[in-house]
Design an enzyme around this catalytic site. Structure first.
Site, short mmCIF file in Angstrom:
data_model
loop_
_atom_site.label_atom_id
_atom_site.label_comp_id
_atom_site.label_asym_id
_atom_site.label_seq_id
_atom_site.Cartn_x
_atom_site.Cartn_y
_atom_site.Cartn_z
N LYS A 116 -50.37 32.34 -37.31
CA LYS A 116 -50.47 32.02 -38.73
C LYS A 116 -50.16 30.53 -38.93
CE LYS A 116 -49.04 36.56 -40.47
NZ LYS A 116 -50.04 37.06 -41.39
N HIS A 129 -42.61 40.40 -34.33
CA HIS A 129 -42.81 39.38 -35.37
C HIS A 129 -41.49 38.76 -35.85
CE1 HIS A 129 -46.78 40.85 -35.27
NE2 HIS A 129 -46.69 41.79 -36.18
N HIS A 182 -49.53 38.21 -33.59
CA HIS A 182 -50.42 37.42 -34.47
C HIS A 182 -49.64 36.53 -35.44
CE1 HIS A 182 -49.87 40.69 -37.41
NE2 HIS A 182 -50.31 39.84 -38.32
C1 BG6 Z 1 -48.83 44.38 -37.47
C2 BG6 Z 1 -48.09 45.68 -37.66
O1 BG6 Z 1 -48.49 43.80 -36.25
O2 BG6 Z 1 -48.48 43.49 -38.53
C3 BG6 Z 1 -48.43 46.28 -39.00
O3 BG6 Z 1 -48.46 46.57 -36.63
C4 BG6 Z 1 -48.17 45.30 -40.13
O4 BG6 Z 1 -47.69 47.47 -39.23
C5 BG6 Z 1 -48.85 43.96 -39.80
O5 BG6 Z 1 -48.72 45.84 -41.32
C6 BG6 Z 1 -48.44 42.91 -40.81
O6 BG6 Z 1 -49.22 41.75 -40.58
P1 BG6 Z 1 -49.56 40.74 -41.76
O7 BG6 Z 1 -50.32 39.65 -41.07
O8 BG6 Z 1 -50.37 41.51 -42.76
O9 BG6 Z 1 -48.25 40.30 -42.31
#
Ligand code: BG6
Length: 489
Positions: free
Chosen positions: A184, A242, A180
């Site tokens: 962003k 990520h 995801h």
């Molecule tokens: C998720 C992880 O992919 O991303 C989580 O599994 C983490 O552990 C989250 O908290 C963080 O996403 P964001 O968008 O809040 O930075």
């Protein structure tokens, strides 16, 4: 990549794991926004699938509670919720049982002219059985797409097995592996910053860049996800996907075209150029930590091993710092420091490009900092460039000042900023995979991560403790200090 698409085709979205955290916290609120802003095909239907037997009304009450909590007050109205809820159906089924897919097909009465999105918001061990059962039930035809949540597998071997099994049912163009972070706005802005401005590209290389820092720090703990997290840890949960994706976007060459294959080809080359970390390097270049009790925002919070569904002797890491090196012409000798942790002092995701100092110091005493570009992804979306300027007054004393661009303010006319999942869900419906991870990318990322995990097992050490609300274990500071550097946040 499309901007504001108009959809010719109707669509059915099936959410496996429909009563899980991801579906309730992210997917349904994203779909609600898309519905409210009329960005979904008009007669889109949503099927939430989960094991528990419950009446549709009970599921809708649960979903409404979560949507109200996630959507801002201004954007949530009862009328919008009711028209959105009319799209939703609920079916109790066991995703591992092929017989249940017959019931699903009956309920769906899917017509092959509609796009069919299978969103697997489940544990990765269900990916293969679900894909195979979809095929048996005739729900994997050419109109069907499958969306897989990260982390894909637990290791290179398990990721390959999943990719292979999925590939036997869905060809690669219909497999959408979600990270995801790629959805962003600020992350996409990284590409705009690099590839739509002449200013930075000539400097974006080892001749001018000293090092790069990529940090994704959270104040949250593991919330209700202890059972999953305790088996994953920060390396699999955050770094493998990520952080490496962010690294790719910072480091990749300019793609030939801005389309799925060209962008992903360039990202893959970076993953392939990552210098392997194994043996003694694991000790020297990585730090793993785990939070102990501490304070976040003035509130006392428990140690990791007291979290729900976490083993009380757990040695899972909740923090990782790594020095990564990219062995190619552009980045030779430029370390990329990656860091992520839960229960850190403040929530912030940012990328810092630290430029080298001027080659010959004409002004001042030579001790001033060099230029630095901060790309803050969250909580605020900002880009700042630290420049050296003369302090007002007599003499030529230098001070660092910031050119500061707040992206939310710059685009305030454009209403609400989209959530990553809204963007990604629309791309799936449209069949645009630019912002999704390709099979070879995921496997290349595991190929780099696996030896680190193996090194941790081989030279076993418990993760370094750090108090909740701090900046991680001391050893993470030393990782940079030994090279005469420091973390900037
Ligand atoms: C998720 C992880 O992919 O991303 C989580 O599994 C983490 O552990 C989250 O908290 C963080 O996403 P964001 O968008 O809040 O930075």
């Amino acid at each position: 990549m499309s901007n504001s698409p108009a959809f010719p085709r109707s669509c059915d979205i099936l959410v496996f794991g429909g009563s899980g955290d991801l579906a309730l916290h992210k997917l349904l609120p994203a779909l609600y926004h898309l519905h409210r802003e009329q960005r979904l095909p008009a007669d889109t239907r949503i099927f939430a699938l989960a094991r528990s037997t419950r009446a549709l009304d009970d599921y809708l009450a649960l979903a409404e509670r979560h949507c109200r909590a996630q959507v801002s007050r201004d954007d949530f109205t009862l009328a919008d919720w009711q028209s959105f809820a009319a799209r939703i159906d609920y079916l109790a089924m066991d995703a591992a049982q092929s017989a249940d897919f017959g019931r699903l097909r009956e309920r769906l009465k899917h017509s092959e002219t509609r796009v069919l999105v299978h969103y697997l918001a489940t544990a990765p061990n269900l990916f293969t059985p679900i894909a195979q059962n979809l095929k048996l039930a005739g729900l994997a035809g050419p109109e069907a797409r499958i969306v897989l949540e990260k982390p894909l597998g637990h290791s290179l071997e398990s990721a390959r097995a999943i990719n292979l099994a999925i590939g036997q049912v869905f060809d690669e163009s219909r497999v959408f592996r979600i990270d995801h972070y790629l959805g962003k706005e600020t992350v996409q802005n990284l590409m705009a910053l690099r590839f739509a401005n002449t200013l930075f590209e000539p400097l974006w290389r080892s001749a001018y860049v000293d090092h790069v820092q990529i940090s994704v720090n959270e104040t949250l703990g593991v919330e209700n996800r202890g059972a999953y997290y305790d088996h994953a840890g920060a390396m699999r949960d955050m770094v493998q996907n990520h952080l490496l994706q962010l690294l790719c976007l910072v480091a990749m060459e300019v793609p030939v075209h801005f389309d799925a294959e060209s962008v992903r080809n360039e990202k893959l080359k970076i993953l392939q150029a990552l210098r392997p970390i194994g043996g003694q390097d694991v000790q020297d270049k990585t730090v793993r930590g785990q939070y102990s009790a501490g304070h976040i925002g003035g509130q006392e919070v428990p140690a990791y091993w007291f979290e729900k569904q976490v083993d009380n002797d757990s040695d899972t890491e909740t923090f990782v710092a790594v020095r990564a090196d990219i062995d190619n012409w552009r980045w030779a000798g430029v370390p990329f420091y990656l860091r992520t942790g839960k229960r850190m002092a403040k929530k912030c995701s940012e990328i810092v490009i630290q430029f080298k100092p001027v080659p010959h110091n004409l002004i001042g005493d030579g001790s001033g900092p060099a230029n630095r570009l901060w790309i803050r992804l969250q909580p605020e979306e900002r880009i700042s460039l630290q420049l050296m300027a003369k302090m007002p007054g007599k003499g030529m004393q230098l001070e660092a000042v910031e050119l500061d661009l707040n992206l939310a303010q710059a685009f305030s006319k454009n209403k609400r900023r989209w959530d990553a999942y809204e963007r990604l869900l629309l791309d799936v419906i449209e069949g645009d995979s630019t912002l999704f991870m390709r099979r070879d990318e995921v496997e290349a990322a595991w190929r780099w991560v696996d030896p680190i995990l193996a090194g941790w097992r081989e030279h076993y050490q418990r993760p370094r403790p750090y108090p909740a609300g701090s900046n991680g274990p001391e050893q993470a500071q030393s990782l940079l200090e030994l090279a005469g550097r420091e973390w900037y946040s």
